[in-house]
Write an enzyme that holds these catalytic residues in place. Structure first.
Site, PDB file in Angstrom:
ATOM      1  N   LYS A 129      -8.030   9.335  -1.900  1.00 22.53           N
ATOM      2  CA  LYS A 129      -8.007   9.409  -0.620  1.00 22.53           C
ATOM      3  C   LYS A 129      -7.318   8.201  -0.240  1.00 22.53           C
ATOM      4  O   LYS A 129      -7.351   7.411   0.279  1.00 22.53           O
ATOM      5  CB  LYS A 129      -9.756   8.527   0.019  1.00 22.53           C
ATOM      6  CG  LYS A 129     -10.054   8.841   1.146  1.00 22.53           C
ATOM      7  CD  LYS A 129      -9.384   8.098   2.527  1.00 22.53           C
ATOM      8  CE  LYS A 129      -9.631   7.019   2.981  1.00 22.53           C
ATOM      9  NZ  LYS A 129      -8.202   6.272   3.659  1.00 22.53           N
ATOM     10  N   SER A 143      -8.052  -4.209   2.144  1.00 19.37           N
ATOM     11  CA  SER A 143      -7.793  -5.926   1.897  1.00 19.37           C
ATOM     12  C   SER A 143      -9.253  -6.272   1.355  1.00 19.37           C
ATOM     13  O   SER A 143     -10.204  -5.938   1.061  1.00 19.37           O
ATOM     14  CB  SER A 143      -7.743  -5.634   4.054  1.00 19.37           C
ATOM     15  OG  SER A 143      -9.079  -4.923   3.794  1.00 19.37           O
ATOM     16  N   CYS A 186       0.567  -7.382  -2.095  1.00 21.46           N
ATOM     17  CA  CYS A 186      -0.391  -8.235  -2.435  1.00 21.46           C
ATOM     18  C   CYS A 186       0.166  -8.706  -3.735  1.00 21.46           C
ATOM     19  O   CYS A 186      -0.400  -9.869  -3.780  1.00 21.46           O
ATOM     20  CB  CYS A 186      -1.481  -7.371  -2.960  1.00 21.46           C
ATOM     21  SG  CYS A 186      -0.930  -6.536  -4.705  1.00 21.46           S
ATOM     22  N   GLU A 204      -5.032 -13.984   4.794  1.00 19.34           N
ATOM     23  CA  GLU A 204      -3.253 -12.867   4.590  1.00 19.34           C
ATOM     24  C   GLU A 204      -2.799 -12.493   5.664  1.00 19.34           C
ATOM     25  O   GLU A 204      -3.151 -11.337   6.591  1.00 19.34           O
ATOM     26  CB  GLU A 204      -3.657 -12.099   3.875  1.00 19.34           C
ATOM     27  CG  GLU A 204      -3.442 -11.135   3.219  1.00 19.34           C
ATOM     28  CD  GLU A 204      -3.409  -9.858   2.323  1.00 19.34           C
ATOM     29  OE1 GLU A 204      -5.067  -9.339   2.712  1.00 19.34           O
ATOM     30  OE2 GLU A 204      -3.207  -9.715   1.106  1.00 19.34           O
ATOM     31  N   GLU A 246      -4.565   6.832   5.415  1.00 18.22           N
ATOM     32  CA  GLU A 246      -4.508   7.847   6.617  1.00 18.22           C
ATOM     33  C   GLU A 246      -3.404   7.537   7.175  1.00 18.22           C
ATOM     34  O   GLU A 246      -2.168   8.043   8.189  1.00 18.22           O
ATOM     35  CB  GLU A 246      -5.822   7.772   7.315  1.00 18.22           C
ATOM     36  CG  GLU A 246      -5.992   6.931   8.489  1.00 18.22           C
ATOM     37  CD  GLU A 246      -6.303   5.302   7.763  1.00 18.22           C
ATOM     38  OE1 GLU A 246      -6.488   5.082   6.598  1.00 18.22           O
ATOM     39  OE2 GLU A 246      -7.532   4.872   8.235  1.00 18.22           O
ATOM     40  N   ARG A 247      -2.677   6.477   6.732  1.00 20.45           N
ATOM     41  CA  ARG A 247      -1.372   5.784   7.544  1.00 20.45           C
ATOM     42  C   ARG A 247       0.195   7.005   6.786  1.00 20.45           C
ATOM     43  O   ARG A 247       1.084   6.649   7.052  1.00 20.45           O
ATOM     44  CB  ARG A 247      -1.145   4.577   7.812  1.00 20.45           C
ATOM     45  CG  ARG A 247      -2.359   3.791   8.747  1.00 20.45           C
ATOM     46  CD  ARG A 247      -2.264   2.856   8.901  1.00 20.45           C
ATOM     47  NE  ARG A 247      -3.078   1.505   8.116  1.00 20.45           N
ATOM     48  CZ  ARG A 247      -2.804   0.246   8.278  1.00 20.45           C
ATOM     49  NH1 ARG A 247      -1.929  -0.463   9.060  1.00 20.45           N
ATOM     50  NH2 ARG A 247      -3.029  -0.382   8.031  1.00 20.45           N
ATOM     51  N   PHE A 273      -1.956   1.231   2.234  1.00 20.78           N
ATOM     52  CA  PHE A 273      -0.295   1.996   2.871  1.00 20.78           C
ATOM     53  C   PHE A 273       0.541   0.936   2.414  1.00 20.78           C
ATOM     54  O   PHE A 273       1.481   2.332   2.122  1.00 20.78           O
ATOM     55  CB  PHE A 273      -0.478   1.816   4.093  1.00 20.78           C
ATOM     56  CG  PHE A 273      -0.074   1.002   4.868  1.00 20.78           C
ATOM     57  CD1 PHE A 273       1.058  -0.038   5.153  1.00 20.78           C
ATOM     58  CD2 PHE A 273      -0.707  -1.039   5.458  1.00 20.78           C
ATOM     59  CE1 PHE A 273       1.594  -1.448   5.224  1.00 20.78           C
ATOM     60  CE2 PHE A 273      -1.244  -2.050   5.570  1.00 20.78           C
ATOM     61  CZ  PHE A 273       0.840  -2.378   5.413  1.00 20.78           C
TER      62      PHE A 273
HETATM   63  P1  NAD Z   1      -7.531  -1.766   4.368  1.00 22.67           P
HETATM   64  O1  NAD Z   1      -8.355  -1.826   4.076  1.00 22.67           O
HETATM   65  O2  NAD Z   1      -6.877  -1.760   5.767  1.00 22.67           O
HETATM   66  O3  NAD Z   1      -7.278  -0.037   4.402  1.00 22.67           O
HETATM   67  C1  NAD Z   1      -7.587   0.268   2.249  1.00 22.67           C
HETATM   68  C2  NAD Z   1      -8.290   1.864   2.120  1.00 22.67           C
HETATM   69  O4  NAD Z   1      -9.612   1.394   2.841  1.00 22.67           O
HETATM   70  C3  NAD Z   1      -7.304   3.466   2.961  1.00 22.67           C
HETATM   71  O5  NAD Z   1      -7.968   4.075   2.190  1.00 22.67           O
HETATM   72  C4  NAD Z   1      -8.090   2.271   4.831  1.00 22.67           C
HETATM   73  O6  NAD Z   1      -8.097   4.196   4.870  1.00 22.67           O
HETATM   74  C5  NAD Z   1      -9.696   2.447   4.254  1.00 22.67           C
HETATM   75  N1  NAD Z   1     -10.557   1.992   5.433  1.00 22.67           N
HETATM   76  C6  NAD Z   1      -9.856   1.023   5.904  1.00 22.67           C
HETATM   77  N2  NAD Z   1     -10.777   0.879   7.192  1.00 22.67           N
HETATM   78  C7  NAD Z   1     -12.471   0.489   6.360  1.00 22.67           C
HETATM   79  C8  NAD Z   1     -13.767   0.493   6.156  1.00 22.67           C
HETATM   80  N3  NAD Z   1     -13.919  -0.291   7.930  1.00 22.67           N
HETATM   81  N4  NAD Z   1     -14.434   1.138   5.665  1.00 22.67           N
HETATM   82  C9  NAD Z   1     -13.816   2.160   5.050  1.00 22.67           C
HETATM   83  N5  NAD Z   1     -12.952   1.911   4.475  1.00 22.67           N
HETATM   84  C10 NAD Z   1     -11.365   1.710   5.131  1.00 22.67           C
HETATM   85  O7  NAD Z   1      -5.608  -2.004   3.728  1.00 22.67           O
HETATM   86  P2  NAD Z   1      -4.315  -1.613   3.544  1.00 22.67           P
HETATM   87  O8  NAD Z   1      -4.004  -1.867   5.436  1.00 22.67           O
HETATM   88  O9  NAD Z   1      -3.929  -0.125   3.898  1.00 22.67           O
HETATM   89  O10 NAD Z   1      -3.791  -2.461   2.681  1.00 22.67           O
HETATM   90  C11 NAD Z   1      -3.419  -3.866   2.902  1.00 22.67           C
HETATM   91  C12 NAD Z   1      -4.245  -4.399   2.112  1.00 22.67           C
HETATM   92  O11 NAD Z   1      -4.572  -4.032   0.727  1.00 22.67           O
HETATM   93  C13 NAD Z   1      -3.564  -6.544   1.817  1.00 22.67           C
HETATM   94  O12 NAD Z   1      -4.943  -6.658   2.352  1.00 22.67           O
HETATM   95  C14 NAD Z   1      -2.828  -5.743   0.683  1.00 22.67           C
HETATM   96  O13 NAD Z   1      -2.791  -7.703   0.232  1.00 22.67           O
HETATM   97  C15 NAD Z   1      -3.989  -5.121  -0.049  1.00 22.67           C
HETATM   98  N6  NAD Z   1      -3.160  -4.804  -1.246  1.00 22.67           N
HETATM   99  C16 NAD Z   1      -3.991  -4.890  -2.659  1.00 22.67           C
HETATM  100  C17 NAD Z   1      -3.445  -4.911  -3.492  1.00 22.67           C
HETATM  101  C18 NAD Z   1      -3.743  -5.445  -4.771  1.00 22.67           C
HETATM  102  O14 NAD Z   1      -3.957  -5.057  -5.851  1.00 22.67           O
HETATM  103  N7  NAD Z   1      -4.770  -6.330  -4.955  1.00 22.67           N
HETATM  104  C19 NAD Z   1      -2.565  -3.677  -3.661  1.00 22.67           C
HETATM  105  C20 NAD Z   1      -2.156  -3.617  -2.931  1.00 22.67           C
HETATM  106  C21 NAD Z   1      -2.854  -3.800  -1.384  1.00 22.67           C
END
Ligand code: NAD
Length: 492
Positions: free
Chosen positions: A177, A230, A285, A385, A180-181, A153
């Site tokens: 994909k 994450s 991140c 985090e 969804e937020r 998101f």
């Molecule tokens: P998230 O892990 O909750 O979601 C990321 C994606 O995974 C979304 O599209 C979501 O729909 C999907 N998802 C969520 N739960 C899932 C599950 N149980 N099974 C399958 N798919 C699932 O992350 P977020 O809250 O949207 O974003 C924040 C996180 O992203 C933080 O941990 C941040 O550090 C990380 N991030 C990392 C980088 C990097 O380059 N390393 C860059 C940006 C964000």
């Protein structure tokens, strides 16, 4: 949108189609809590339709010369630039970050399009004549087929653009994909790409949560998956995607440290570290989460950053002068406040309290910058985090001790040092186990022509996103060894 109307957010064969899941999801503005759209998530059937459309488009797109493929990207860049304000406004509405931050992330995304426009050169292989007498050998790169990216998101426009331009410039078809937020920025990006006249099916989109992700992970026609999010979900996507024979790259979470040496320019360092910790409300991140001051830097640096942070104007990111928006949701705010509370157990102290405990029952996503000190190393806050506007201060007697503290982190996304001493800077660069290193830089975000290099629990895979790594990820290498005996030429 009228009440109860569900937005179609899946882009399949050039058309927007509704999700088929029973559950209704909402996109809301975290600053106002107004619902922006409601939609039904994508099911396995939605995903299958999108993948089939992408698979159908692949042979023709692959045959399209690279030079012709990138013409769509040149047009796309121009369209994104001319619609930049609308895109940034949409991002602020669904994500909460300020308009300036939203505009800046789009720019970083566009830079990936610029790099991908170099595909006719970047995708070239290599060759060598006479590997044996009269035998030549070459390595050529070919696209994989249907590829997909699952994005978070926090950067609704930039992160999809870490992947889409390279995937399609290399001749793959691509399914996004998005989180969804924040699907509205993604929809805008896809609509603009269609305006370039790109053939139907080259790019598709599906929106949903786990069901949509699982359908991509299990679909036999998806060849490669990029993920950003994450670490627990990154691990799942990596394991499941790999078990299903896909090429997978997963960028995960982070807990970034900076070290402030006593010889640093403390005014400049405090300003940069404040921007890094509290910009985008800490939802980056690459945001700094822990600042380790060395020796006598401790008190003056802490005083300066506390003053800067306490003066940040927090509010709706579309309002003039606002420097920090809300976090993504009230649930996220409550989670962050809970983590602050755990940090205060034992020796932990508040340098700046950003919690808004005003007794109001109103649900809000707003939180002010928070700074803690003396948090116990055993505290949950230490290696979790936070993903919010929270900075922990630690102190060390010398650089070795500071590197020792940050080396304990299971994450390795980024780390920075602030110093005026080249030898300290070199030692830091040499010894620290993180993929993106900053020297007098607060957010060490690689430009599009360098890999986005997370290490340890911040990355799973081999090739990173962006630059040459992206070309390796989105192509298969094929080696051809040829013999053309002279006698045969006389026969025909
Ligand atoms: P998230 O892990 O909750 O979601 C990321 C994606 O995974 C979304 O599209 C979501 O729909 C999907 N998802 C969520 N739960 C899932 C599950 N149980 N099974 C399958 N798919 C699932 O992350 P977020 O809250 O949207 O974003 C924040 C996180 O992203 C933080 O941990 C941040 O550090 C990380 N991030 C990392 C980088 C990097 O380059 N390393 C860059 C940006 C964000």
């Amino acid at each position: 949108m009228s009440a109860g109307q569900l937005e179609p957010l899946n882009f399949v064969s050039g058309k927007w189609t509704p999700g088929k899941a029973a559950e209704t999801l909402e996109v809301f503005n975290p600053a106002t809590m107004n619902v922006l759209v409601q939609f039904a998530g994508a099911t396995e059937q939605n995903v299958d339709e999108a993948v089939k459309a992408a698979a159908k488009a692949f042979p023709e797109w692959r045959r399209t010369p690279p030079q012709s493929r990138i013409q769509f990207l040149f047009k796309y860049k121009a369209l994104l630039e001319s619609h930049a304000s609308e895109i940034a406004q949409l991002t602020t509405q669904e994500n909460g970050k300020t308009f300036g931050e939203a505009r800046a992330e789009l720019q970083r995304g566009i830079e990936n399009i610029e790099v991908a426009c170099g595909i006719p050169v970047m995708m070239q292989g290599y060759n060598l004549e006479d590997v044996a007498s009269g035998i030549d050998e070459m390595m050529i790169r070919q696209p994989l087929g249907v590829t997909a990216a699952i994005t978070p998101f926090n950067f609704p426009s930039m992160i999809p653009l870490w992947f889409l331009p390279y995937a399609i410039a290399c001749g793959n078809t691509f399914i996004l994909k998005p989180s969804e937020r924040v699907p509205l920025t993604a929809r805008f990006l896809i609509n603009l790409l269609q305006e370039t006249g790109i053939p139907e099916g080259v790019v598709g989109m599906v929106v949903g949560g786990k069901a949509a992700v699982d359908a991509l992970l299990h679909h036999p026609e998806v060849r490669a998956i990029s993920f950003v999010g994450s670490t627990p979900v990154a691990r799942y996507v990596f394991a499941e995607g790999s078990a299903n024979g896909k090429r997978v790259q997963c960028q995960g979470g982070a807990k970034n440290h900076v070290v402030v040496m006593p010889d640093a320019d403390l005014d400049m360092s405090a300003k940069i570290v404040s921007d890094s910790a509290f910009g985008c409300a800490g939802q980056r991140c690459l945001a700094v989460s822990v600042a380790i001051t060395v020796g006598e830097a401790s008190k003056p640096f802490t005083d300066k950053i506390a003053e800067l942070a306490s003066n940040l104007k927090v509010g709706n990111g579309l309002d003039e002068g606002v420097q920090m928006g809300p976090v993504i949701s009230p649930a996220s705010k409550e989670r962050i406040e809970g983590l602050i509370n755990t940090g205060l157990q034992g020796s932990g102290k508040l340098v700046l309290d950003g919690r808004r405990n005003n007794g109001s029952k109103e649900r809000t996503s707003f939180l002010n910058p928070t700074i803690l000190s003396d948090v116990e190393s055993s505290s949950k806050l230490t290696d979790t985090e936070i993903f919010g506007p929270v900075l922990s201060m630690k102190s060390a007697s010398d650089l070795d001790e500071a590197i020792g503290i940050l080396s304990k982190s299971k994450f390795g996304n980024a780390a920075s040092i602030f110093t005026s001493n080249g030898n300290s800077a070199r030692k830091f660069r040499y010894e620290v186990a993180a993929g993106n290193i900053g020297v007098n830089i607060g957010v060490a975000a690689p430009m599009a022509y360098f890999p986005f290099s997370g290490w340890k629990d911040s990355f799973l895979g081999v090739q990173h996103g962006q630059g040459h790594d992206a070309i390796d990820f989105y192509t298969d290498k094929k080696v051809v060894i040829e013999r053309w005996p002279k006698e045969w030429s006389r026969k025909f």
